[in-house]
Design a protein around this motif. Structure first.
Motif, PDB file in Angstrom:
ATOM      1  N   VAL A 100       0.854  -1.192   0.000  1.00  0.00           N
ATOM      2  CA  VAL A 100       0.000   0.000   0.000  1.00  0.00           C
ATOM      3  C   VAL A 100       0.888   1.240   0.000  1.00  0.00           C
ATOM      4  O   VAL A 100       2.072   1.175   0.345  1.00  0.00           O
ATOM      5  CB  VAL A 100      -0.950   0.042   1.224  1.00  0.00           C
ATOM      6  N   LEU A 101       0.298   2.379  -0.381  1.00  0.00           N
ATOM      7  CA  LEU A 101       1.055   3.628  -0.427  1.00  0.00           C
ATOM      8  C   LEU A 101       1.350   4.127   0.981  1.00  0.00           C
ATOM      9  O   LEU A 101       0.460   4.217   1.827  1.00  0.00           O
ATOM     10  CB  LEU A 101       0.267   4.690  -1.194  1.00  0.00           C
ATOM     11  N   SER A 102       2.601   4.468   1.198  1.00  0.00           N
ATOM     12  CA  SER A 102       3.010   5.063   2.469  1.00  0.00           C
ATOM     13  C   SER A 102       3.294   6.555   2.293  1.00  0.00           C
ATOM     14  O   SER A 102       2.916   7.368   3.131  1.00  0.00           O
ATOM     15  CB  SER A 102       4.266   4.359   2.995  1.00  0.00           C
ATOM     16  N   TYR A 103       3.931   6.908   1.169  1.00  0.00           N
ATOM     17  CA  TYR A 103       4.319   8.311   0.953  1.00  0.00           C
ATOM     18  C   TYR A 103       4.456   8.605  -0.531  1.00  0.00           C
ATOM     19  O   TYR A 103       4.981   7.783  -1.295  1.00  0.00           O
ATOM     20  CB  TYR A 103       5.644   8.605   1.667  1.00  0.00           C
ATOM     21  N   TYR A 104       3.956   9.777  -0.938  1.00  0.00           N
ATOM     22  CA  TYR A 104       4.083  10.258  -2.314  1.00  0.00           C
ATOM     23  C   TYR A 104       4.953  11.508  -2.306  1.00  0.00           C
ATOM     24  O   TYR A 104       4.615  12.489  -1.642  1.00  0.00           O
ATOM     25  CB  TYR A 104       2.704  10.573  -2.904  1.00  0.00           C
ATOM     26  N   HIS A 105       6.066  11.471  -3.040  1.00  0.00           N
ATOM     27  CA  HIS A 105       7.017  12.589  -3.069  1.00  0.00           C
ATOM     28  C   HIS A 105       6.623  13.540  -4.205  1.00  0.00           C
ATOM     29  O   HIS A 105       6.828  13.239  -5.385  1.00  0.00           O
ATOM     30  CB  HIS A 105       8.431  12.049  -3.280  1.00  0.00           C
ATOM     31  N   GLN A 106       6.022  14.659  -3.851  1.00  0.00           N
ATOM     32  CA  GLN A 106       5.473  15.559  -4.859  1.00  0.00           C
ATOM     33  C   GLN A 106       6.548  16.174  -5.748  1.00  0.00           C
ATOM     34  O   GLN A 106       6.254  16.600  -6.862  1.00  0.00           O
ATOM     35  CB  GLN A 106       4.651  16.655  -4.179  1.00  0.00           C
TER      36      GLN A 106
END
Length: 462
Positions: A100-106
């Motif tokens: 699952v997604l933990s962090y999205y680096h914009q």
């Protein structure tokens, strides 16, 4: 009396039923202005990502906790993967903990995913849905990294028990890196040795340093921080997405994903951002607080699953805070407060081992959230860092042994006088406030000077 105290504390911390614990009987003596149970919902966190990318979605596949008992009801997954595929992947991952997604680096669109180990076993079992899910996080022409928080030897041994790791033949776009982080009784023994050393006032300098080294506590800190820096480096400098897991994915995995976000994401270094991080990456992600924080290093009996995993995480955060004292909105007292409430609290936030257990216990209806108390303005003032200046940059902590001291605020808190530290802190706050007042006066004088210069210019013109 002092000899009886550990036994009494041990008995009180091992009650037969969680519902007999103090949070179920506590009634707040303050006005509740915020419902902490609803302060950090997955939907709110998803909104932060959805504004930057449309490649992810909220999945309610675990609504009844049937797919993964340690996951929350709502998770963020690639939009291209449907719920039926998630169910199949869950059977291939330890404890049903599918990626699952933990962090999205914009900054560059790279992501951190987390999961349990793949159940490849000795026969090299594979799951095409799992491969598709993980590859869905990659950009065209990009490679990713799998950071396994076990040594290669431990990961290979896990195959004999039905576990394993991602084999390169089935995951050709992913490079696997093993970074060993210790677990369970090794960490608990380390804490016990450290506490004994800190409380022993009889030994000389050589003996103290020897005991400190023998505890291996700072070695564990270094291992965790090094792995977190590696994950952050993959994201920010390599421009590659990362999947992180150990065995279960509920301990060292969460340490690394959380610390990587503190390094990468300025929001995680604010008070509310850090609270959201703990909710998302520890409470909702299924760290078993009830098992890990059952007692303490002072207790005579040892619980099989007890380990200071969360304390090690807080210690790592303190190490980064110490190196970047102006980049955090919260101070050391905030971290100490979280440590204390994880082990003994009048609030229900850290009770239970998962969201599923908390729902069964009806904690939202029967207990008060820690965040309802902490986020009162009168309380927040105690935990606000007066040196804070918003820093939107990635921060890279040093992991050199010389840069990692013992956290005196926790381990030597009873051995040092806080009087002079408190006085120094108050003086620092006074200086900062006085500096702000002077700066405000300077700005007023500058505006007045600019107005006078404008008037003079108008008078001189014909």
């Amino acid at each position: 009396m002092s000899d009886c105290l550990p036994g009494v504390l041990g008995a009180l911390s091992t009650l037969d039923s969680i519902t007999l614990m103090y949070p179920f009987f506590y009634r707040p003596m303050f006005e509740v202005t915020e419902d902490g149970w609803h302060s950090f919902l997955p939907e709110q966190e998803f909104e932060l990502y959805s504004s930057a990318t449309g490649e992810w979605r909220l999945s309610y596949v675990n609504k009844e906790f049937a797919v993964c008992p340690s996951y929350p009801p709502i998770v963020i997954v690639p939009k291209s993967i449907d719920d039926e595929a998630l169910r199949k992947v869950a059977t291939f991952r330890h404890g049903g903990r599918f990626p699952v997604l933990s962090y999205y680096h914009q900054k560059n669109g790279m992501v951190i995913m987390r999961s349990g180990q793949p159940l490849t076993g000795t026969n090299g079992r594979r799951c095409k849905e799992d491969e598709k899910l993980i590859n869905a996080t990659l950009r065209v022409g990009k490679r990713g990294y799998v950071i396994d928080t076990r040594s290669l030897n431990v990961a290979q041994q896990a195959r004999a028990k039905g576990g394993g790791f991602e084999q390169e033949a089935h995951y050709p776009q992913w490079r696997r890196i093993h970074k060993s982080i210790e677990r369970y009784h090794i960490l608990q023994e380390s804490l016990i040795k450290l506490v004994e050393a800190c409380n022993d006032q009889t030994h000389n300098m050589d003996r103290w340093l020897s005991k400190l080294e023998a505890s291996n506590w700072l070695t564990h800190i270094k291992e965790i921080l090094t792995t977190a820096c590696l994950a952050a480096q993959c994201i920010d400098r390599e421009g590659a997405s990362v999947l992180i897991h150990g065995t279960e994915g509920t301990d060292s995995t969460l340490q690394v994903t959380s610390l990587a976000q503190i390094i990468l994401e300025p929001r995680s270094r604010t008070i509310r951002g850090f609270e959201a991080l703990i909710e998302r990456e520890w409470l909702q992600a299924g760290h078993p607080f009830q098992q890990r924080c059952a007692q303490s290093a002072y207790c005579n009996t040892k619980q099989k699953w007890e380990a200071p995993v969360f304390l090690l995480f807080l210690d790592c955060v303190w190490q980064i805070l110490r190196q970047f004292p102006c980049s955090f909105e919260f101070n050391e007292n905030f971290l100490i407060m979280l440590f204390e409430h994880a082990y003994a609290s009048q609030f229900g936030t850290f009770l239970g081992n998962s969201e599923s257990e908390r729902c069964k216990l009806k904690l939202q209806q029967k207990t008060m959230s820690l965040w309802s108390w902490v986020n009162q303005p009168s309380e927040l003032s105690k935990y606000t860092n007066p040196l804070f200046e918003a820093n939107n940059l990635v921060i890279w902590p040093s992991v050199a042994p010389q840069s990692l001291p013992l956290w005196e605020g926790i381990f030597l808190r009873w051995n040092r006088s806080s009087k002079y530290l408190d006085e120094a802190y108050e003086e620092m706050v006074n200086i900062i406030e006085y500096n702000k007042e002077l700066q405000a006066k300077v700005n007023i004088l500058r505006r007045q000077l600019a107005e006078l210069e404008t008037e003079d210019g108008m008078q001189e013109s014909p």
